[in-house]
Each structure stands twice: as C-alpha cells, then as structure tokens.
Design a protein around this motif. Structure first.
Motif, PDB file in Angstrom:
ATOM      1  N   ARG A 417       0.773  -1.270   0.088  1.00 35.89           N
ATOM      2  CA  ARG A 417      -0.004  -0.089   0.077  1.00 35.89           C
ATOM      3  C   ARG A 417       0.847   1.320  -0.044  1.00 35.89           C
ATOM      4  O   ARG A 417       2.046   1.209   0.170  1.00 35.89           O
ATOM      5  CB  ARG A 417      -0.932  -0.298   1.118  1.00 35.89           C
ATOM      6  CG  ARG A 417      -1.988  -0.916   1.070  1.00 35.89           C
ATOM      7  CD  ARG A 417      -2.911  -0.954   2.319  1.00 35.89           C
ATOM      8  NE  ARG A 417      -2.115  -1.649   3.494  1.00 35.89           N
ATOM      9  CZ  ARG A 417      -2.592  -1.400   4.638  1.00 35.89           C
ATOM     10  NH1 ARG A 417      -3.878  -0.980   5.136  1.00 35.89           N
ATOM     11  NH2 ARG A 417      -1.979  -2.101   5.552  1.00 35.89           N
ATOM     12  N   PHE A 418       0.370   2.407  -0.384  1.00 30.98           N
ATOM     13  CA  PHE A 418       1.150   3.508  -0.276  1.00 30.98           C
ATOM     14  C   PHE A 418       0.356   4.740   0.006  1.00 30.98           C
ATOM     15  O   PHE A 418      -1.050   4.823   0.065  1.00 30.98           O
ATOM     16  CB  PHE A 418       1.685   3.947  -1.767  1.00 30.98           C
ATOM     17  CG  PHE A 418       0.600   4.140  -2.666  1.00 30.98           C
ATOM     18  CD1 PHE A 418       0.131   5.198  -3.450  1.00 30.98           C
ATOM     19  CD2 PHE A 418      -0.170   2.938  -3.382  1.00 30.98           C
ATOM     20  CE1 PHE A 418      -0.641   5.524  -4.342  1.00 30.98           C
ATOM     21  CE2 PHE A 418      -0.841   3.215  -4.468  1.00 30.98           C
ATOM     22  CZ  PHE A 418      -1.669   4.365  -4.955  1.00 30.98           C
ATOM     23  N   SER A 419       1.076   5.622   0.522  1.00 31.74           N
ATOM     24  CA  SER A 419       0.542   6.965   1.194  1.00 31.74           C
ATOM     25  C   SER A 419       0.954   8.204   0.049  1.00 31.74           C
ATOM     26  O   SER A 419       2.193   8.286  -0.171  1.00 31.74           O
ATOM     27  CB  SER A 419       0.954   7.332   2.511  1.00 31.74           C
ATOM     28  OG  SER A 419       0.591   8.357   2.888  1.00 31.74           O
ATOM     29  N   LEU A 420      -0.075   8.884  -0.423  1.00 33.84           N
ATOM     30  CA  LEU A 420       0.126   9.924  -1.176  1.00 33.84           C
ATOM     31  C   LEU A 420       0.455  11.282  -0.429  1.00 33.84           C
ATOM     32  O   LEU A 420       0.499  12.334  -1.045  1.00 33.84           O
ATOM     33  CB  LEU A 420      -0.855  10.178  -2.204  1.00 33.84           C
ATOM     34  CG  LEU A 420      -1.147   9.132  -3.582  1.00 33.84           C
ATOM     35  CD1 LEU A 420      -2.289   9.366  -4.062  1.00 33.84           C
ATOM     36  CD2 LEU A 420       0.167   9.361  -4.193  1.00 33.84           C
ATOM     37  N   ASP A 421       0.478  11.325   0.770  1.00 32.79           N
ATOM     38  CA  ASP A 421       0.659  12.262   1.766  1.00 32.79           C
ATOM     39  C   ASP A 421       2.069  12.745   1.649  1.00 32.79           C
ATOM     40  O   ASP A 421       3.022  11.914   1.712  1.00 32.79           O
ATOM     41  CB  ASP A 421       0.576  12.003   3.229  1.00 32.79           C
ATOM     42  CG  ASP A 421       0.378  13.196   4.128  1.00 32.79           C
ATOM     43  OD1 ASP A 421       1.048  14.331   3.785  1.00 32.79           O
ATOM     44  OD2 ASP A 421       0.139  12.987   5.375  1.00 32.79           O
ATOM     45  N   ALA A 422       2.127  14.226   1.180  1.00 31.82           N
ATOM     46  CA  ALA A 422       3.420  14.715   0.892  1.00 31.82           C
ATOM     47  C   ALA A 422       4.271  15.165   2.053  1.00 31.82           C
ATOM     48  O   ALA A 422       5.470  15.543   1.993  1.00 31.82           O
ATOM     49  CB  ALA A 422       3.316  15.811  -0.165  1.00 31.82           C
ATOM     50  N   TYR A 423       3.390  15.206   3.247  1.00 27.89           N
ATOM     51  CA  TYR A 423       3.996  15.727   4.472  1.00 27.89           C
ATOM     52  C   TYR A 423       4.244  14.725   5.493  1.00 27.89           C
ATOM     53  O   TYR A 423       3.615  14.924   6.601  1.00 27.89           O
ATOM     54  CB  TYR A 423       3.240  16.953   4.890  1.00 27.89           C
ATOM     55  CG  TYR A 423       3.191  18.205   3.863  1.00 27.89           C
ATOM     56  CD1 TYR A 423       4.262  19.017   3.654  1.00 27.89           C
ATOM     57  CD2 TYR A 423       2.293  18.368   2.964  1.00 27.89           C
ATOM     58  CE1 TYR A 423       4.445  20.009   3.010  1.00 27.89           C
ATOM     59  CE2 TYR A 423       2.354  19.238   1.962  1.00 27.89           C
ATOM     60  CZ  TYR A 423       3.385  20.292   2.115  1.00 27.89           C
ATOM     61  OH  TYR A 423       3.460  21.150   1.074  1.00 27.89           O
ATOM     62  N   GLY A 424       4.581  13.571   5.262  1.00 30.90           N
ATOM     63  CA  GLY A 424       4.604  12.315   6.287  1.00 30.90           C
ATOM     64  C   GLY A 424       5.233  12.720   7.626  1.00 30.90           C
ATOM     65  O   GLY A 424       4.807  12.406   8.465  1.00 30.90           O
ATOM     66  N   VAL A 425       6.565  13.450   7.403  1.00 27.76           N
ATOM     67  CA  VAL A 425       7.277  13.735   8.482  1.00 27.76           C
ATOM     68  C   VAL A 425       6.312  14.613   9.467  1.00 27.76           C
ATOM     69  O   VAL A 425       6.543  14.475  10.620  1.00 27.76           O
ATOM     70  CB  VAL A 425       8.710  14.466   8.012  1.00 27.76           C
ATOM     71  CG1 VAL A 425       9.452  14.690   9.361  1.00 27.76           C
ATOM     72  CG2 VAL A 425       9.262  13.172   7.333  1.00 27.76           C
ATOM     73  N   ALA A 426       5.872  15.723   8.725  1.00 29.93           N
ATOM     74  CA  ALA A 426       5.022  16.742   9.313  1.00 29.93           C
ATOM     75  C   ALA A 426       3.902  16.047   9.930  1.00 29.93           C
ATOM     76  O   ALA A 426       3.449  16.220  11.278  1.00 29.93           O
ATOM     77  CB  ALA A 426       4.640  17.862   8.521  1.00 29.93           C
TER      78      ALA A 426
END
Length: 477
Positions: A417-426
């Motif tokens: 699976r994948f996450s398209l969230d560009a701000y995962g660290v935040a």
C-alpha cells in the motif's frame, strides 16, 4: 509541563539537508500551512557549515507569522541524523554553537578519516558502515576535537539537530534515542547505552539527559515569546529523527508490523520486525531506533540520485505509461547498479552503474527505465529487511503511479500500500505531540497498489539473476 490540549495546532520544524520546512499541523496530522527555504550553507572557515544564525532568524519570523493565523500550542523539531551542533551553555551567545555545524556531504580530511576508523567500534556501536563524506556525528565531533580542542573543551552540550532547536527555543538541553540511533556512532541502540567512543574520548560531559521524542521539555523562553508574538505557554517538544518520526505515523495508526519504505534523495527502508542478526553493514543496512528507543532494521539506497542519473535532465513531467515501461521490459533493457557514490545493497558497485541491452530510445523510455530500476531497488530493500506481508510506500516516488504497482509486482506475497501524503514527517511529528493523550489509532490514508502484466515479473527475475551472477561488472562492448 502539560503538552497539547485537544484540537491544538502544532508548529513542525523539519530540517532536511537541502530544504527546511515550518508547518502548521492539526492534531490528526493534516498540514494547514507550510513555509520553506533552502538550507543555507557557508563554505568556511573552518569547514563548510550550515548557517544557524540565518535559520534561527527565519524560524522565529516564521513562527510569528504562523501564530497570527493559527492557535499554536506546540513546537516539534525533526531533522536528519547526519549532523549535530556543539553548543555553548547559553543559546543566546551568538547562534549558541561553540563551532560551526559541519555539512556532512563535504569531503572528510584524510587524516581524520584514518584516525577515526579504528575508534569507531563494532557495528552496533555505529549502527552502520562508515559512510561517505563527513557523515556521522561522532566523526564530526572527533574532527572538531582535532581541529579546535579549546573550543570543544569550552563547550557545554553536543546536540542532535532537533534537540538543538528545542534548546534554542526552550533553553533545555536533552538527548533523544531516534536521532542518536540514526548512524550517529554515539549510541548503541540494542543495548541502549553510549557507544564506547563516548567514554573513551571523555564526551559524556557533553551529552545531556534523555527525553522521549514526544516529551514537552519546557515552554518557549519568555523573551522569545514576547519578541516574536508567540504564546507564552507554547510547549517545546524534544522531537526526533525524520525517518523515525515518519515511521511513528504508521505505528500510531496501528501498523506496527509494517515495513515502511520512504523515498526521495534516499530510499529508506525501516522495519521493527527485522532480526538484528540479519543486518549486514556491507549491504547498506543499518540499526536505527524508533521513537520508543527500540531497534529498527534499516536499509539505505540513494535512489533519488540514481533515478536522476538514469532518467536524465530532460525526463518528461507526465507519468510513465504502462505501455512504455512494458516495451522497455520486453526489450530487456536494464539499469545495473550503482549510479551513485555508494555501494548500498551491491558491494563493489559504486560508480559502476550502466545500462545493459538496447538503450532507451526516447526521454519517456529513459524515465520508464529509471522507475523500473528504483522499484527493483525498493524490492531489494524489502528482501534485505526480511519477510513480512505488510508494506507501506511513501515519499516522492509514489507520485509516479507505476512505481507502487511495480513494487507489488516485484514483491509477490506482500500486501503493498502507499501514502500520497507529501508531508508524512510533519504529520508524524504532530501526532507525537498528542502521543500522551491518544486513545485510538491515528487515521492514515493508504491506497492499494495496482496490478500489472506478467512481463514485469519476468523482467524482475532476469534483472535479479543478472545482478547476482555478474555483480558490478561493467558493460561489455
């Protein structure tokens, strides 16, 4: 002190090697606003270094700006693990640093390299092989000690990047496990103790007490709050290593058994289920720490730079079509490791990357080859970390729709699976601020990887056979 109240907004300060971001993030990890700058670097003397004074000015101005638009309750710093700051006793003495913060990508003096190597200790004291440039906090501190012993003698603390910024804002100095566990060579993660070099060099006096990444170490210093229009009760958290904080996002969501592969300049694979005996420093593997202090099996590959080397400067912006990639695969065109200055998973391969078979005919085919290669690198990372059915991909590569589907095709038996969230660290950092109050799994939005034709599975098998048979052999004419 108290941490976050329900519904609070967190300011997340993310210090990367190239770029710095300051984001306002809600308690569920949704980014409301982001400010960013390039991470400023000065050439020297005494070495190439980051401009901490310039960053401080930008940070405080940015916090003042965000505070006008959001009800800030907390500040969480995160950063890469390849640098630290030798600090004075007072954060307001200049930039607070006893010596400039070393840029880890600059070449290391040969005499420092030779003198440091025998002091570095066994693998679990280091957590990694000796890496390129001036990487590793212990090696940087050793360089400082050799270059400017009086300055080191006069220093009060040695702080990881996130903890330096927590100290600047709160005045409280702490150590934190995930930063020290990011190949600092200062901390033995499995045994949860200082590496032998710390005692041997007398550096224990520089190491402050430990705090958890989610711990509020103090409120912001009153003078800073007054000067920049910030809440007097703004909670300053200890913060942590960027990749470990991103991994925590999935831990907080209940995915504690997942192998997480984050992509960008580096492909970074992390898994809490990797046995310590499986870690092989000669294949780019590392022993990291999660924010709880527990070991994380890790693997590193400089995939982003390899992608750029293969795709070339004129790579089209549009996504790679499945038909284009299938044509490259059916033709047997392969990128062979490694195109960067690191061996990573393939000992002896650094700088020997090449294209085997008929060269790509168009920019679109070159980009397709780069995506194929980086998906293969990702599955090699997963294989190194060991069996495990649950895989999560995130970072810049997943914006290429073909990439997660290729990883799924190349890794049968795993759920990808994948996450398209560009701000995962935040998002992970904001979730840290609410760690003590969370009673249910945090929400995370994951998509299932698609399916692809059999041509890609056959291609992966041929590529793996060629890599294992030929190693880093150069192309034959």
């Amino acid at each position: 002190m108290a941490g976050m109240r329900a519904g609070g907004v967190v300011a997340v300060f993310d210090v990367g090697k190239t770029n710095i971001k300051l984001s306002a993030v809600d308690a569920d990890g949704h980014v409301l606003e982001t400010l960013s700058i390039a991470n400023p670097v000065r050439e020297g003397p005494p070495w190439r270094h980051h401009d901490l004074a310039a960053i401080r000015g930008w940070l405080l101005d940015g916090l003042g700006t965000l505070a006008k638009r959001h009800a800030l309750q907390g500040f969480v710093p995160v950063g890469h693990g390849s640098g630290g700051v030798l600090a004075l006793a007072d954060p307001d003495t200049g930039d607070g640093a006893a010596l400039p913060m070393i840029d880890y990508e600059q070449p290391l003096p040969e005499d420092i390299r030779e003198a440091y190597a025998p002091l570095a200790g066994p693998f679990f004291d280091r957590g990694s092989a000796l890496m390129h440039g001036a990487t590793h906090q212990a090696r940087q501190l050793f360089w400082m000690e050799r270059e400017a012993p009086q300055a080191v003698a006069a220093a009060r603390w040695y702080l990881g990047i996130p903890q330096y910024w927590a100290w600047v804002l709160s005045g409280v100095a702490v150590s934190e496990a995930s930063v020290l566990g990011a190949q600092s060579h200062l901390w033995n993660v499995p045994e949860r103790r200082w590496a032998a070099i710390v005692r041997a060099r007398g550096w224990e006096r520089l190491m402050p007490p430990f705090a958890r990444a989610w711990q509020a170490v103090g409120p912001i210093r009153p003078a800073l709050a007054d000067r920049h229009g910030l809440p007097q009760d703004l909670a300053i958290f200890a913060g942590g290593h960027d990749s470990s904080v991103n991994y925590y996002r999935y831990q907080a969501a209940g995915l504690r058994e997942a192998s997480v592969v984050s992509t960008g300049t580096w492909i970074v694979g992390l898994s809490g289920g990797t046995p310590l005996a499986r870690l092989d420093e000669h294949r780019g593997m590392t022993c990291n720490s999660d924010v709880f202090g527990a070991p994380l099996g890790g693997v590193l590959s400089m995939g982003g730079r390899e992608f750029a080397a293969i795709a070339g400067p004129d790579a089209p912006a549009e996504p790679v079509a499945v038909e284009t990639a299938a044509r490259v695969a059916a033709r047997g065109t392969m990128a062979m490791p490694s195109f960067g200055d690191s061996d990573s998973l393939f000992p002896g391969s650094a700088g020997r990357g090449h294209i085997r078979g008929e060269p790509p005919a168009t920019p679109s085919e070159r980009k397709a080859l780069a995506v194929l290669y980086c998906a293969l690198l990702t599955t090699e990372c997963l294989d190194a970390l060991g069996p495990g059915s649950d895989v999560v991909l995130d970072g810049s590569f997943v914006r290429e729709p073909l990439y997660p589907a290729l990883v799924a095709a190349f890794a049968p038996g795993r759920r990808v699976r994948f996450s398209l969230d560009a701000y995962g660290v935040a998002a992970g950092a904001a979730l840290l601020a609410g760690h003590g109050e969370r009673t249910e799994p945090a929400p995370v939005d994951l998509s299932e990887a698609g399916t692809l034709p059999p041509v890609f599975i056959a291609y992966a098998e041929r590529w793996r056979e060629a890599v294992r048979r030929d190693g880093p052999a150069a192309p034959t004419s």
